[in-house]
Design an enzyme around this catalytic site. Structure first.
Site, PDB file in Angstrom:
ATOM      1  N   HIS A 288      -5.172  -3.254  -2.564  1.00  0.00           N
ATOM      2  CA  HIS A 288      -4.309  -4.336  -3.028  1.00  0.00           C
ATOM      3  C   HIS A 288      -4.985  -5.062  -4.187  1.00  0.00           C
ATOM      4  O   HIS A 288      -5.740  -5.999  -3.983  1.00  0.00           O
ATOM      5  CB  HIS A 288      -4.030  -5.340  -1.902  1.00  0.00           C
ATOM      6  CG  HIS A 288      -2.971  -4.876  -0.955  1.00  0.00           C
ATOM      7  ND1 HIS A 288      -1.688  -5.369  -0.970  1.00  0.00           N
ATOM      8  CD2 HIS A 288      -2.991  -3.945   0.021  1.00  0.00           C
ATOM      9  CE1 HIS A 288      -0.972  -4.768  -0.038  1.00  0.00           C
ATOM     10  NE2 HIS A 288      -1.730  -3.900   0.593  1.00  0.00           N
TER      11      HIS A 288
ATOM     12  N   ALA B 175       3.717  -0.031   3.392  1.00  0.00           N
ATOM     13  CA  ALA B 175       3.347   1.132   4.196  1.00  0.00           C
ATOM     14  C   ALA B 175       3.468   0.687   5.646  1.00  0.00           C
ATOM     15  O   ALA B 175       3.191  -0.467   5.962  1.00  0.00           O
ATOM     16  CB  ALA B 175       1.924   1.553   3.886  1.00  0.00           C
TER      17      ALA B 175
ATOM     18  N   MET C  51       2.674  -5.136   8.838  1.00  0.00           N
ATOM     19  CA  MET C  51       2.049  -6.457   8.805  1.00  0.00           C
ATOM     20  C   MET C  51       2.558  -7.301   7.634  1.00  0.00           C
ATOM     21  O   MET C  51       1.863  -8.201   7.156  1.00  0.00           O
ATOM     22  CB  MET C  51       0.523  -6.311   8.704  1.00  0.00           C
ATOM     23  CG  MET C  51      -0.081  -5.464   9.817  1.00  0.00           C
ATOM     24  SD  MET C  51      -1.844  -5.263   9.643  1.00  0.00           S
ATOM     25  CE  MET C  51      -2.143  -3.878  10.778  1.00  0.00           C
ATOM     26  N   SER C  52       3.765  -7.000   7.161  1.00  0.00           N
ATOM     27  CA  SER C  52       4.275  -7.746   6.002  1.00  0.00           C
ATOM     28  C   SER C  52       5.794  -7.821   6.041  1.00  0.00           C
ATOM     29  O   SER C  52       6.413  -7.582   7.074  1.00  0.00           O
ATOM     30  CB  SER C  52       3.825  -7.056   4.707  1.00  0.00           C
ATOM     31  OG  SER C  52       4.467  -5.806   4.549  1.00  0.00           O
TER      32      SER C  52
ATOM     33  N   ASN D  66       1.467   6.461   8.795  1.00  0.00           N
ATOM     34  CA  ASN D  66       0.827   6.897  10.055  1.00  0.00           C
ATOM     35  C   ASN D  66       1.848   6.784  11.186  1.00  0.00           C
ATOM     36  O   ASN D  66       2.783   5.996  11.101  1.00  0.00           O
ATOM     37  CB  ASN D  66      -0.406   6.024  10.379  1.00  0.00           C
ATOM     38  CG  ASN D  66      -0.051   4.562  10.573  1.00  0.00           C
ATOM     39  OD1 ASN D  66       0.083   3.800   9.612  1.00  0.00           O
ATOM     40  ND2 ASN D  66       0.124   4.154  11.816  1.00  0.00           N
TER      41      ASN D  66
ATOM     42  N   HIS E 165      -1.238 -11.196   2.707  1.00  0.00           N
ATOM     43  CA  HIS E 165      -0.794 -10.933   4.078  1.00  0.00           C
ATOM     44  C   HIS E 165      -0.997 -12.148   4.976  1.00  0.00           C
ATOM     45  O   HIS E 165      -1.912 -12.946   4.768  1.00  0.00           O
ATOM     46  CB  HIS E 165      -1.559  -9.744   4.671  1.00  0.00           C
ATOM     47  CG  HIS E 165      -1.237  -8.441   4.025  1.00  0.00           C
ATOM     48  ND1 HIS E 165      -1.912  -7.993   2.919  1.00  0.00           N
ATOM     49  CD2 HIS E 165      -0.311  -7.494   4.332  1.00  0.00           C
ATOM     50  CE1 HIS E 165      -1.409  -6.819   2.557  1.00  0.00           C
ATOM     51  NE2 HIS E 165      -0.443  -6.493   3.401  1.00  0.00           N
TER      52      HIS E 165
ATOM     53  N   HIS F 274      -7.766   3.174   7.885  1.00  0.00           N
ATOM     54  CA  HIS F 274      -7.159   2.640   6.659  1.00  0.00           C
ATOM     55  C   HIS F 274      -7.231   3.685   5.547  1.00  0.00           C
ATOM     56  O   HIS F 274      -6.332   3.778   4.703  1.00  0.00           O
ATOM     57  CB  HIS F 274      -7.856   1.343   6.253  1.00  0.00           C
ATOM     58  CG  HIS F 274      -7.153   0.602   5.147  1.00  0.00           C
ATOM     59  ND1 HIS F 274      -5.810   0.278   5.188  1.00  0.00           N
ATOM     60  CD2 HIS F 274      -7.595   0.137   3.953  1.00  0.00           C
ATOM     61  CE1 HIS F 274      -5.466  -0.355   4.083  1.00  0.00           C
ATOM     62  NE2 HIS F 274      -6.528  -0.453   3.310  1.00  0.00           N
TER      63      HIS F 274
ATOM     64  N   SER G 176       0.860  -1.187   0.000  1.00  0.00           N
ATOM     65  CA  SER G 176       0.000   0.000   0.000  1.00  0.00           C
ATOM     66  C   SER G 176       0.892   1.233   0.000  1.00  0.00           C
ATOM     67  O   SER G 176       1.934   1.258   0.647  1.00  0.00           O
ATOM     68  CB  SER G 176      -0.927   0.061   1.219  1.00  0.00           C
ATOM     69  OG  SER G 176      -0.850  -1.086   1.991  1.00  0.00           O
TER      70      SER G 176
ATOM     71  N   TYR H 248      -2.254 -12.109   7.875  1.00  0.00           N
ATOM     72  CA  TYR H 248      -3.551 -12.032   8.573  1.00  0.00           C
ATOM     73  C   TYR H 248      -4.720 -12.559   7.736  1.00  0.00           C
ATOM     74  O   TYR H 248      -5.813 -12.748   8.256  1.00  0.00           O
ATOM     75  CB  TYR H 248      -3.850 -10.591   9.044  1.00  0.00           C
ATOM     76  CG  TYR H 248      -3.891  -9.537   7.958  1.00  0.00           C
ATOM     77  CD1 TYR H 248      -4.929  -9.485   7.032  1.00  0.00           C
ATOM     78  CD2 TYR H 248      -2.883  -8.580   7.858  1.00  0.00           C
ATOM     79  CE1 TYR H 248      -4.970  -8.522   6.038  1.00  0.00           C
ATOM     80  CE2 TYR H 248      -2.911  -7.612   6.871  1.00  0.00           C
ATOM     81  CZ  TYR H 248      -3.948  -7.585   5.966  1.00  0.00           C
ATOM     82  OH  TYR H 248      -3.968  -6.645   4.983  1.00  0.00           O
ATOM     83  N   GLU H 249      -4.479 -12.810   6.450  1.00  0.00           N
ATOM     84  CA  GLU H 249      -5.560 -13.353   5.622  1.00  0.00           C
ATOM     85  C   GLU H 249      -5.853 -14.812   5.972  1.00  0.00           C
ATOM     86  O   GLU H 249      -6.903 -15.344   5.601  1.00  0.00           O
ATOM     87  CB  GLU H 249      -5.221 -13.199   4.132  1.00  0.00           C
ATOM     88  CG  GLU H 249      -5.202 -11.733   3.694  1.00  0.00           C
ATOM     89  CD  GLU H 249      -4.657 -11.529   2.288  1.00  0.00           C
ATOM     90  OE1 GLU H 249      -5.033 -12.294   1.380  1.00  0.00           O
ATOM     91  OE2 GLU H 249      -3.851 -10.594   2.092  1.00  0.00           O
TER      92      GLU H 249
HETATM   93  I1  8IG Z   1       0.110   1.459   6.901  1.00  0.00           I
HETATM   94  O1  8IG Z   1       0.635   1.291  12.691  1.00  0.00           O
HETATM   95  C1  8IG Z   1       0.373   0.565   8.590  1.00  0.00           C
HETATM   96  N1  8IG Z   1       0.521  -0.746   8.687  1.00  0.00           N
HETATM   97  N2  8IG Z   1       1.192  -3.264  12.504  1.00  0.00           N
HETATM   98  N3  8IG Z   1       0.906  -0.968  12.614  1.00  0.00           N
HETATM   99  C2  8IG Z   1       0.984  -2.126  11.897  1.00  0.00           C
HETATM  100  N4  8IG Z   1       0.862  -2.150  10.579  1.00  0.00           N
HETATM  101  C3  8IG Z   1       0.672  -0.975   9.970  1.00  0.00           C
HETATM  102  C4  8IG Z   1       0.582   0.232  10.639  1.00  0.00           C
HETATM  103  C5  8IG Z   1       0.713   0.249  12.043  1.00  0.00           C
HETATM  104  N5  8IG Z   1       0.383   1.203   9.744  1.00  0.00           N
END
Ligand code: 8IG
Length: 270
Positions: free
Chosen positions: A70, A122, A209-210, A233, A92, A245, A38, A94-95
């Site tokens: 995505h 990201a 998360m990746s 962020n 990912h 998101h 992303s 988490y999927e």
């Molecule tokens: I974009 O603040 C993004 N992906 N774990 N934490 C986690 N994954 C993210 C974050 C975040 N921002």
């Protein structure tokens, strides 16, 4: 060392995908693979000319994309003669499809001939001096998913996982580029403020998360790896307000042109 049966299956699936990929793109071998996360996808045309976009699900063994932003497509880009395999989006952890689904793009890239793997994402920034829109070169990672993407007694060495050679190339293009440690959480929830305090304490600069699981398989497959995060962020507790998101997507969109131009320069200097 004998190859674990699960690794054997993953590698066979990658060979089958790579063969479908060669057939779809008309390109027998690729040199470089890029996974765009992303915030990195919206200006992918700037990487170089490509004939068309394909869906990963047009190849066997790929999962359908779920995360917004995505698309789950890929293209073959001609970067002044260098063949670049570009994945727009990833699968990912988490999927819930398991680690082999997460790393299937990486194994496919290796099977397609790629020697260099560029992973982008990201991420949440832990450092106050990295505002939204900061690009960070990953210098190391902490795999906090609680899982390994490898099977069996595969004692892969992770020294200098994020190639010093490639990092030098990136910093030559942009000497102001920040460098940091990326910590992969399992997701899909963002962290609590206490978890970010922990992450900071153990040496993380970015959370996401990746990437870490993919980088490990990239190394196990013999590829040179570069990792790049775009801070979209501030991490929980560092941020003054809750995450959304939509905010992440907006931050990515406004930086995507700059990120693609940077990647285009990196590819040409490899
Ligand atoms: I974009 O603040 C993004 N992906 N774990 N934490 C986690 N994954 C993210 C974050 C975040 N921002």
């Amino acid at each position: 060392m004998t190859i674990h049966p699960q690794t054997e299956i993953a590698m066979r699936h990658a060979e089958e995908s790579a063969s479908a990929l060669a057939h779809l793109t008309g390109v027998a071998r690729h040199d470089v693979a890029i996974i765009l996360g992303s915030g990195w996808m919206s200006d992918a045309d700037r990487l170089g000319p490509s004939q068309a976009d394909f869906r990963v699900t047009d190849m066997p063994h790929f999962e359908r994309p779920v995360a917004e932003g995505h698309p789950g497509s890929f293209r073959s880009v001609d970067a002044d003669g260098k063949r670049v395999l570009v994945f727009l989006g990833r699968t990912h952890f988490y999927e819930g499809h398991g680690v082999d689904a997460v790393t299937h793009r990486v194994r496919t890239a290796a099977a397609a001939g790629c020697k260099v793997l560029i992973l982008t994402n990201a991420a949440g920034g832990i450092r106050e001096d990295w505002p939204v829109g900061t690009a960070v070169l990953i210098k190391d990672h902490i795999n906090f998913t609680g899982v390994s993407p490898l099977h069996g007694a595969d004692f892969v060495d992770l020294t200098d996982l994020y190639s010093p050679r490639l990092r030098k190339i990136a910093r030559k293009i942009d000497p102001t580029l920040a460098e940091g440690v990326y910590m992969q959480f399992p997701g899909p929830m963002y962290e609590t403020a206490a978890e970010i305090t922990m992450a900071k304490t153990v040496g993380a600069d970015l959370v996401g998360m990746s990437t870490a699981l993919e980088a490990i398989v990239g190394r196990a497959s013999g590829m040179e790896i570069m990792g790049l995060s775009l801070v979209t962020n501030y991490a929980t507790g560092v941020a003054k307000h809750p995450h959304s998101h939509a905010e992440v997507l907006a931050a990515g969109k406004s930086a995507a042109g700059r990120m693609s131009d940077f990647l285009a320069q990196v590819i040409r200097k490899l």
